[in-house]
Each structure stands twice: as C-alpha cells, then as structure tokens.
Scaffold this motif. Structure first.
Motif, PDB file in Angstrom:
ATOM      1  N   GLN A  26       0.861  -1.058   0.101  1.00  0.00           N
ATOM      2  CA  GLN A  26       0.003  -0.163  -0.028  1.00  0.00           C
ATOM      3  C   GLN A  26       0.627   1.326   0.006  1.00  0.00           C
ATOM      4  O   GLN A  26       0.356   2.381  -0.374  1.00  0.00           O
ATOM      5  CB  GLN A  26      -0.983  -0.045   1.369  1.00  0.00           C
ATOM      6  CG  GLN A  26      -2.107  -0.996   1.355  1.00  0.00           C
ATOM      7  CD  GLN A  26      -1.729  -2.322   1.928  1.00  0.00           C
ATOM      8  OE1 GLN A  26      -1.705  -2.073   3.146  1.00  0.00           O
ATOM      9  NE2 GLN A  26      -1.694  -3.348   1.367  1.00  0.00           N
ATOM     10  N   ARG A  42       4.741   4.068  -4.083  1.00  0.00           N
ATOM     11  CA  ARG A  42       4.549   5.392  -4.654  1.00  0.00           C
ATOM     12  C   ARG A  42       4.470   5.364  -6.337  1.00  0.00           C
ATOM     13  O   ARG A  42       3.874   6.354  -6.776  1.00  0.00           O
ATOM     14  CB  ARG A  42       5.788   6.462  -4.141  1.00  0.00           C
ATOM     15  CG  ARG A  42       6.043   6.541  -2.777  1.00  0.00           C
ATOM     16  CD  ARG A  42       7.046   7.092  -2.499  1.00  0.00           C
ATOM     17  NE  ARG A  42       6.951   7.498  -0.724  1.00  0.00           N
ATOM     18  CZ  ARG A  42       8.267   7.826  -0.157  1.00  0.00           C
ATOM     19  NH1 ARG A  42       9.350   7.987  -0.895  1.00  0.00           N
ATOM     20  NH2 ARG A  42       8.073   7.991   1.022  1.00  0.00           N
ATOM     21  N   ALA A  98       0.847   4.878  -6.855  1.00  0.00           N
ATOM     22  CA  ALA A  98       0.131   5.829  -6.604  1.00  0.00           C
ATOM     23  C   ALA A  98      -0.209   6.808  -7.832  1.00  0.00           C
ATOM     24  O   ALA A  98      -0.902   7.642  -8.270  1.00  0.00           O
ATOM     25  CB  ALA A  98       0.590   6.520  -5.239  1.00  0.00           C
ATOM     26  N   SER A 116      -2.055   5.445 -10.461  1.00  0.00           N
ATOM     27  CA  SER A 116      -3.565   5.397 -10.323  1.00  0.00           C
ATOM     28  C   SER A 116      -3.963   6.859 -10.802  1.00  0.00           C
ATOM     29  O   SER A 116      -5.295   7.154 -11.402  1.00  0.00           O
ATOM     30  CB  SER A 116      -3.492   5.178  -8.840  1.00  0.00           C
ATOM     31  OG  SER A 116      -5.153   5.552  -8.520  1.00  0.00           O
ATOM     32  N   ASN A 130      -7.499   7.695 -11.250  1.00  0.00           N
ATOM     33  CA  ASN A 130      -7.694   7.524  -9.727  1.00  0.00           C
ATOM     34  C   ASN A 130      -8.440   6.092  -9.464  1.00  0.00           C
ATOM     35  O   ASN A 130      -9.144   5.917  -8.610  1.00  0.00           O
ATOM     36  CB  ASN A 130      -8.476   8.448  -9.209  1.00  0.00           C
ATOM     37  CG  ASN A 130      -7.792   9.758  -8.620  1.00  0.00           C
ATOM     38  OD1 ASN A 130      -6.497   9.813  -8.529  1.00  0.00           O
ATOM     39  ND2 ASN A 130      -8.095  10.947  -9.034  1.00  0.00           N
ATOM     40  N   SER A 184      -8.072   2.452  -8.629  1.00  0.00           N
ATOM     41  CA  SER A 184      -7.172   1.540  -7.773  1.00  0.00           C
ATOM     42  C   SER A 184      -6.280   0.531  -8.589  1.00  0.00           C
ATOM     43  O   SER A 184      -6.731  -0.146  -9.527  1.00  0.00           O
ATOM     44  CB  SER A 184      -7.718   0.928  -6.649  1.00  0.00           C
ATOM     45  OG  SER A 184      -8.368   1.691  -5.819  1.00  0.00           O
ATOM     46  N   ALA A 224      -1.849  -2.265  -5.305  1.00  0.00           N
ATOM     47  CA  ALA A 224      -1.917  -1.362  -4.130  1.00  0.00           C
ATOM     48  C   ALA A 224      -2.957  -1.717  -3.091  1.00  0.00           C
ATOM     49  O   ALA A 224      -3.352  -0.765  -2.141  1.00  0.00           O
ATOM     50  CB  ALA A 224      -1.887   0.119  -4.497  1.00  0.00           C
ATOM     51  N   THR A 263      -9.781   5.479  -2.445  1.00  0.00           N
ATOM     52  CA  THR A 263      -8.552   5.503  -3.105  1.00  0.00           C
ATOM     53  C   THR A 263      -7.754   6.925  -2.303  1.00  0.00           C
ATOM     54  O   THR A 263      -8.445   7.417  -1.821  1.00  0.00           O
ATOM     55  CB  THR A 263      -8.917   6.026  -4.564  1.00  0.00           C
ATOM     56  OG1 THR A 263      -9.647   7.201  -4.785  1.00  0.00           O
ATOM     57  CG2 THR A 263      -9.687   5.000  -5.314  1.00  0.00           C
ATOM     58  N   ARG A 264      -6.458   6.686  -2.562  1.00  0.00           N
ATOM     59  CA  ARG A 264      -5.679   7.785  -2.109  1.00  0.00           C
ATOM     60  C   ARG A 264      -5.144   8.657  -3.264  1.00  0.00           C
ATOM     61  O   ARG A 264      -4.444   8.038  -3.976  1.00  0.00           O
ATOM     62  CB  ARG A 264      -4.471   7.037  -1.285  1.00  0.00           C
ATOM     63  CG  ARG A 264      -3.779   8.151  -0.367  1.00  0.00           C
ATOM     64  CD  ARG A 264      -2.680   7.422   0.399  1.00  0.00           C
ATOM     65  NE  ARG A 264      -3.258   6.506   1.228  1.00  0.00           N
ATOM     66  CZ  ARG A 264      -3.579   6.821   2.763  1.00  0.00           C
ATOM     67  NH1 ARG A 264      -3.343   8.000   2.944  1.00  0.00           N
ATOM     68  NH2 ARG A 264      -4.224   5.866   3.421  1.00  0.00           N
ATOM     69  N   ARG A 265      -5.330  10.108  -3.215  1.00  0.00           N
ATOM     70  CA  ARG A 265      -4.497  10.748  -4.222  1.00  0.00           C
ATOM     71  C   ARG A 265      -3.143  10.915  -3.803  1.00  0.00           C
ATOM     72  O   ARG A 265      -2.606  10.676  -2.615  1.00  0.00           O
ATOM     73  CB  ARG A 265      -5.202  12.246  -4.042  1.00  0.00           C
ATOM     74  CG  ARG A 265      -6.791  11.935  -4.729  1.00  0.00           C
ATOM     75  CD  ARG A 265      -7.135  13.755  -4.877  1.00  0.00           C
ATOM     76  NE  ARG A 265      -8.640  13.495  -5.105  1.00  0.00           N
ATOM     77  CZ  ARG A 265      -9.132  13.367  -6.561  1.00  0.00           C
ATOM     78  NH1 ARG A 265      -8.149  12.941  -7.291  1.00  0.00           N
ATOM     79  NH2 ARG A 265     -10.244  13.289  -6.711  1.00  0.00           N
ATOM     80  N   PRO A 266      -2.156  11.273  -4.859  1.00  0.00           N
ATOM     81  CA  PRO A 266      -0.858  11.087  -4.423  1.00  0.00           C
ATOM     82  C   PRO A 266      -0.341  12.216  -3.241  1.00  0.00           C
ATOM     83  O   PRO A 266       0.692  11.948  -2.722  1.00  0.00           O
ATOM     84  CB  PRO A 266      -0.332  11.657  -5.875  1.00  0.00           C
ATOM     85  CG  PRO A 266      -1.357  11.260  -6.782  1.00  0.00           C
ATOM     86  CD  PRO A 266      -2.549  11.339  -6.178  1.00  0.00           C
ATOM     87  N   GLU A 316      -7.107  11.099   1.667  1.00  0.00           N
ATOM     88  CA  GLU A 316      -8.017   9.951   1.263  1.00  0.00           C
ATOM     89  C   GLU A 316      -9.054  10.693   0.848  1.00  0.00           C
ATOM     90  O   GLU A 316      -9.833  11.568   1.278  1.00  0.00           O
ATOM     91  CB  GLU A 316      -8.138   9.028   2.196  1.00  0.00           C
ATOM     92  CG  GLU A 316      -7.037   8.145   2.659  1.00  0.00           C
ATOM     93  CD  GLU A 316      -7.356   7.202   3.619  1.00  0.00           C
ATOM     94  OE1 GLU A 316      -6.930   6.034   3.989  1.00  0.00           O
ATOM     95  OE2 GLU A 316      -8.813   7.137   4.084  1.00  0.00           O
TER      96      GLU A 316
END
Length: 410
Positions: free
Chosen positions: A268, A271, A274, A277, A282, A284, A288, A387-390, A394
């Motif tokens: 997870q 990088r 990320a 994605s 965006n 997933s 990850a 999802t997690r933005r760079p 979150e």
C-alpha cells in the motif's frame, strides 16, 4: 491536459534516480572476458524481445518497436562480494567482473530450433522461468535484474527474459503501455513455443509492474483462443501489478479454466502505483490493495489467488515498487517455494527463519481455495473503495455497483 498530467507525474515521483536507474553508465552489453582465476557466479539466460536492434554491440536493442521478434543467448557474471537484492552496476566501462555485474557472452539465435537447442543445453529439471520487466526499463536493466533474481533466489529453473520496447523515460508511460499491447501476441507465441517443447515440464511467469499487464493480456489471448491457459503454465506471479482492478477482474475470467496458480505481491506504500493511479483516473491498481480488507480478502480467496502484502517490508527502494526483487527473503521465497508450486498457506510448507520473519511477521497472506477458480473476483469492483490521491489525502469513491463484466467474445 496530457502535458499537465505528465508534469504532475514527474513532480509526484520526484525520485528520478530511483526510477530511471541513472547513476551508472549505459552500454554494458558488450561482452568482457573473465580473467583467469576470477571467482564469479554466472547466470545464462535466453532473451526474447520485440525491441528494435540498436546496431550497437554496447546496447544491442533500443526502446523502439520491431516487427520481428529477436532471441539472444546472454551470460551475466555476478561478483562474489555484494548484498543480496542489489544489482552491482559498474561505475565505469568496461565492467570489472570481480566487482561488477558484467556480460560475458552474447550470441544471436536466429531460429526456433536453435532456441530449443539452447534450452536443452541449459535445462534445470524441466522448469522454466519467464520474467517480464516493468515500465521505464532499458534492455540492459532487464537483463541485469533477471540475473540478480535468479542468482539470489537460488531457483532451479531455466531463465527466459521477455523484454518489450520501453523508451526508459519517465514521460514515456503511455508509449510504454502501448508497447505492451504491441508485444502481447509475441509473448503469447513465445509461451506456446516453450510449452510445446517436450523437455519443458512446467512454466512460471514472473511479471513486474507494467509487465503484469502484458502477461495478463497474453494469457487472456491464449485463454480466448483455446478456452484455457496452457496446462504447462503452472504459476503466475504478479509483482506490484500496475493493472486497473476492474480490468484485472475481466482478464482473469477470460483466462478460462483451469487456471494457473496466481500469486500477487502488493504494497500500500507503493509510490509508483500511486502515481499510475493518479494519471489513469484514480482507479485503484491491483498492486496497491490491502488484501486483508473486504471485499478483497474473500474475493481473492474464492478465486484461488494468493496475495502477499509487503507493505511493512523494508528495502532500499525509495519508491517501494521493487520489493519483490530487493528483499532477500522474498526473492528466495519466489525461488524456493512459489517456483515449486507451494502456496504460503499450505500446512506442509516449512519456511526458514528469515522468510518467516517477513511472511509471518510483516506480510499477511490470503489463502487459496483449490478448485474454486471458476468463481472469479469480479465483484471486487462492485463495492465502494477508498482511493488515495498522491498528496496522501483519502477520498471516498464509489464504483458502479451495477457494473457487469462480460467476456469480450460475447
């Protein structure tokens, strides 16, 4: 917009040295002689490629696409004093085999019978390993990485590298992705030729990053043509798979049945994934996910896919994208367990102390269920995911709950 995305990608992964492999001289494919008495290990590999010949013995092939695949016999010398998980690049040319990775033999192979003859000369128990590299790799990058994996894992298998046309540029993501599509039929044909050899008992595919897309697309083509993947392909290992989860779900179904044993390495804190994605909407990436969380855990288990979480495994890779090769314990796990068809949840698998510290302590495993591969993990994409933005922030993102997946042949 595309230009802006590329600029953002470069800003997000501001670790150019880690991703591009700069800091070492290029052009290491020119063979060097081994001095008498030099104590080195040697890895012999067969390299198949859809890259264009460079016309330069120092590089052999560039990042452009060739309409005709090529095969090359390559030998790499590995120095005795080095840390496991590292590639000892020369600081100057020519390489010194006593301290550096060095190419000691290059021989072009022009026909399939010549390729089969090479395999018979280098056969190890009838086991074949096909390695497919990821985004932003030169020809020599992939050659040295496979040599490192084979040596450090201690695997008893004949190594075969499939290297596709990557321009090895940070801004070449889209070109590289299209190059994997360009190469999928060539990889499928290579796997068919390998499987047709009576000396080959089983094949393991080990693919990394964007190379996992190429592996899945080639296997998917094989599944659509024949109704299933060739029975000699026993194991498929996807390391840091840069694949849209929704697309992977469809690819997996279209492999047909029976399927090979699948193992995925995820993290997870990757990088590179990320960033991938972010520039792909965006969505997933498979590499990850957290396989201990629902809906992933139950769907992966139902599909018979083993997922190994490497999030807490520490390596020198600042992108956290190459842990499968740079962790000595994990690369040995590949060579000594997964290559022999053992899953990490089998009760008869006795892990060594070093491996157990990684797998049992900092990595979680999701068990496989024999015979359950017909229930593919399609509903992975039917649940809300986060999802997690760079930037690390979150955001909740609901995927289409009524999305239905249908084989492309219908």
């Amino acid at each position: 917009m595309k230009h802006l995305q590329l600029k953002l990608l470069a800003a997000l992964i501001g670790f150019l040295p880690a991703l591009t492999g700069c800091g070492h001289p290029s052009g290491v494919m020119q063979p060097v002689p081994l001095a008498a008495g030099t104590s080195t290990a040697q890895v012999d590999m067969l390299v198949a490629t859809t890259r264009q010949p460079s016309g330069d013995a120092r590089t052999l092939f560039n990042g452009e696409r060739s309409p005709k695949p090529s095969m090359t016999d390559v030998a790499v010398s590995i120095p005795p004093k080095r840390e496991a998980g590292t590639v000892q690049w020369p600081q100057r040319l020519p390489p010194n085999p006593a301290t550096d990775f060095a190419v000691t033999r290059v021989k072009q192979i022009d026909t399939i019978p010549e390729g089969r003859a090479w395999f018979r000369q280098h056969i190890q128990g009838g086991h074949a390993l096909v390695f497919i590299h990821g985004f932003n790799n030169t020809y020599e990058d992939s050659v040295f990485r496979l040599a490192q994996i084979v040596h450090d894992s201690g695997m008893q298998a004949t190594p075969i590298l499939f290297t596709w046309p990557s321009r090895a540029q940070l801004t070449g993501y889209e070109y590289d992705k299209e190059s994997t599509n360009y190469s999928r039929t060539a990889l499928e044909q290579s796997l068919r030729v390998l499987a047709a050899d009576p000396e080959v008992k089983d094949i393991t595919i080990l693919a990394h990053s964007m190379g996992t897309w190429l592996a899945m697309e080639s296997l998917r083509q094989m599944g659509i043509r024949d109704g299933h993947v060739n029975a000699k392909i026993h194991n498929v290992i996807l390391a840091s798979p840069d694949i849209d989860i929704q697309v992977f779900a469809k690819q997996f179904v279209e492999l047909g049945d029976p399927k090979p044993q699948f193992t995925i390495f995820v993290s997870q804190d990757d990088r590179a994934l990320a960033a991938s994605s972010f520039i792909t909407g965006n969505v997933s990436r498979l590499g990850a996910i957290d396989p201990s969380k629902e809906p992933y855990r139950s769907r992966l288990e139902k599909a018979g896919i083993t997922a190994i979480d490497l999030t807490k495994v520490k390596t020198e890779d600042s992108l956290h994208h190459g842990k499968f090769a740079e962790s000595p314990e994990i690369v040995q796990l590949i060579g000594q367990r997964l290559m022999t068809g053992q899953t990490l949840t089998d009760s008869n698998v006795s892990l060594g102390q070093g491996v157990a510290a990684v797998v049992g302590g900092t990595a979680r495993t999701v068990g496989t269920v024999a015979g359950a591969a017909v229930a593919a993990p399609l509903t992975i994409v039917e649940q809300p995911v986060r999802t997690r933005r760079p930037s690390g922030r979150e955001v909740g993102e609901d995927l289409e709950s009524d999305r239905k997946s249908k084989p492309l042949t219908q």
